[in-house]
Design an enzyme around this catalytic site. Sequence first.
Site, PDB file in Angstrom:
ATOM      1  N   GLU A   1     147.841 -63.997 118.589  1.00 46.61           N
ATOM      2  CA  GLU A   1     147.289 -62.707 119.029  1.00 46.61           C
ATOM      3  C   GLU A   1     145.832 -62.953 119.737  1.00 46.61           C
ATOM      4  O   GLU A   1     144.938 -63.556 119.081  1.00 46.61           O
ATOM      5  CB  GLU A   1     147.094 -62.288 117.500  1.00 46.61           C
ATOM      6  CG  GLU A   1     145.849 -61.078 117.566  1.00 46.61           C
ATOM      7  CD  GLU A   1     145.556 -60.690 116.159  1.00 46.61           C
ATOM      8  OE1 GLU A   1     145.871 -61.431 115.124  1.00 46.61           O
ATOM      9  OE2 GLU A   1     144.786 -59.667 116.010  1.00 46.61           O
TER      10      GLU A   1
ATOM     11  N   ASP B   1     143.599 -60.763 108.912  1.00 45.56           N
ATOM     12  CA  ASP B   1     143.024 -59.588 108.420  1.00 45.56           C
ATOM     13  C   ASP B   1     144.061 -58.561 108.575  1.00 45.56           C
ATOM     14  O   ASP B   1     145.296 -58.877 108.810  1.00 45.56           O
ATOM     15  CB  ASP B   1     141.612 -59.309 109.263  1.00 45.56           C
ATOM     16  CG  ASP B   1     142.012 -59.423 110.605  1.00 45.56           C
ATOM     17  OD1 ASP B   1     143.152 -59.330 111.239  1.00 45.56           O
ATOM     18  OD2 ASP B   1     141.201 -58.898 111.428  1.00 45.56           O
TER      19      ASP B   1
ATOM     20  N   ASP C   1     144.558 -56.089 110.688  1.00 45.16           N
ATOM     21  CA  ASP C   1     144.976 -55.980 112.219  1.00 45.16           C
ATOM     22  C   ASP C   1     146.121 -57.047 112.484  1.00 45.16           C
ATOM     23  O   ASP C   1     147.191 -56.719 112.975  1.00 45.16           O
ATOM     24  CB  ASP C   1     143.822 -56.083 113.045  1.00 45.16           C
ATOM     25  CG  ASP C   1     143.439 -54.718 113.279  1.00 45.16           C
ATOM     26  OD1 ASP C   1     143.618 -53.767 112.784  1.00 45.16           O
ATOM     27  OD2 ASP C   1     142.295 -54.756 114.262  1.00 45.16           O
TER      28      ASP C   1
END
Length: 631
Positions: A420, A497, A499
Amino acid sequence: MAYTADKIQVLEGLEGVRKRPSMYIGDTSVRGLHHLVYEVVDNAIDEVLANECDRIEVVIHKDESCSVLDNGRGIPVDNHPIYKKPAVEVVLCTLHAGGKFESGAYKISGGLHGVGVSVVNGLSEWLEVEVYRDGNCYHQTYKRGKPQGKLEITGKSKKRGTRVRFLPDSKIFSETIFSFELLSHRLRELAFLNKGVFIKISDERSGKSETFQAKGGIIEFVGLLDEGKTLINKKPIGFEKTSNDVVVEVALQYNTDFATTILSYVNTIHTEEGGTHVAGFKSGLTRVINDYAKKNGLLKEDESLSGDDVREGLTAVISIKVKDPQFEGQTKAKLGNSEVKGIVESVVGDELSEFFEENPSVIRKIIEKSLLAQRARDAARKARELVRKKGGLDEFGTLPGKLADCSEKDPALCELYIVEGDSAGGSAKQGRDRRFQAILPLRGKILNVEKQRLDITLKNLEIRALLTSLGTGIADSEDFDLSKLRYHRVIIMTDADVDGSHIRTLLLTLFYRYLQPLITEGYLYIARPPLYCLKKSGREHYAYTEEEKNRLIKEMGDRGLTMQRYKGLGEMNPEQLWKTTMDPETRSMAKVVLEDAYETEKIFSVLMGDKVEPRKEFIVNHALEVKNLDV
Ligand code: 0RA
């Protein structure tokens, strides 16, 4: 060498089970441990299927033993003519005597391998059986599969049934703590698959208990799977019919989503890879809908709706019972019996056409939706051309620009890290071993494929980059080719986290819906980056869980200790990322598996479906469960 009676006895004893437990129950970790309970429960389910039992109670006791009580016929206690011992002792101490040893009867429900309760006995430190039969209560105990004394009558009883209590052997199992959640999930599934049976589970360790009973059987199951969705037919369609000795039970419902969900079972075993029963269902459904559409002028004679078109927005559960199931495929989760296809097809054809004749408004709505799907399919075909690969290349003849590929070409040795964000992608590119590790950084939010039609999904640039890198095409069509997969380890690496976990869920949804064979073949993993770095006198230690962090703080002492909490992968430099998360020698990864059919469907459809309210609730309540999809 002569085969003496006692040799045969040895061959059939339980020593082999203790020597090679995995051969009988798959493994000796959490999964195997719980299969012991399923095995006993399956024997009780056999009594349910024989119409002799309607109640099963499972108790997890404080000492980590488990008991299963049913109100079936009770294991027979009369002397077995060959073994000259009470039948119950033979059933519990002889391998493959299984549940039913008299000829003519057959075992219809299934444990992992339908191995029989003797395997449970052999793998238990102790096991205690109580049989309520003929007005008496019989009792016998065993240690590691060996009887401790004879079968005894311990009292009178008006009840009928069997109670088995056992303590899994800690010499055999690496894990001996039962999970209330795991057991409840399977028991709930069994309640759906065996209409009307009352099943209770209680946990004496925590005081928790749950009961399951589905008077509507799989019709209720489908209703629950579609909870929160906008429905096309408000009441699921359901039917049950026996044809050529095969019991066929089907429930189905259409919703306004685009995804198809078909759960299939044979003798209550979940057939993850489908098989001839699913093939029969699909062709029956396609035929009935096409016939109706043509007969009623909704489709021209030379036109037809494809299987994919008529299955858009479909949720179905197919449960069949067959006497001699042949399981095939990698995970033995695919039905192979060829005669079953035609049987299911004709039952589905007959029952559905009758239903549609009586409910024209339902079939008209389904056909309308199928026609829309057909139009979208043409658009999707064009879009798919763009990602159709020849050895992993896209329409420009190249791999996506953002992919940092590895130099090795043998897929079995290659790994793809899906990362990501660009900054973490940068660290990963520098930190990796470029010989066999490829990096694909994905930017921004991943498309929620649950909410899009395929043509839109395939136009998304991030998804195209991923599909082109993988090389297989998507698993909903003829295009799919697993042998073209360019990496046999595909690793999702996201921040630790909220996200990051959301992005991971979106990626898992994509794999679940369109690349499921990668999951069932065991190619998909989740990276486990550390949560903390603890430093003291120039030494660094990493903690991957809260517990580990607490333990390290204790061990290292407070003085001069500094601690960094990693909020994202980007906070690690390339060497740290390699050392903690990517080095095959030291990293820990979680393999993604499909555990419980019902829960998996719920996770993806409730989390990703089109109604916002249940979705929010789900993300908060179940964030941890999505994290723990691993084994
Ligand atoms: C052998 C034969 C019969 C039933 C069973 C075993 C049986 C096994 C278990 C294990 C747990 N609960 C069970 N209930 C029954 C058939 C009995 C008959 O024909 O009377």
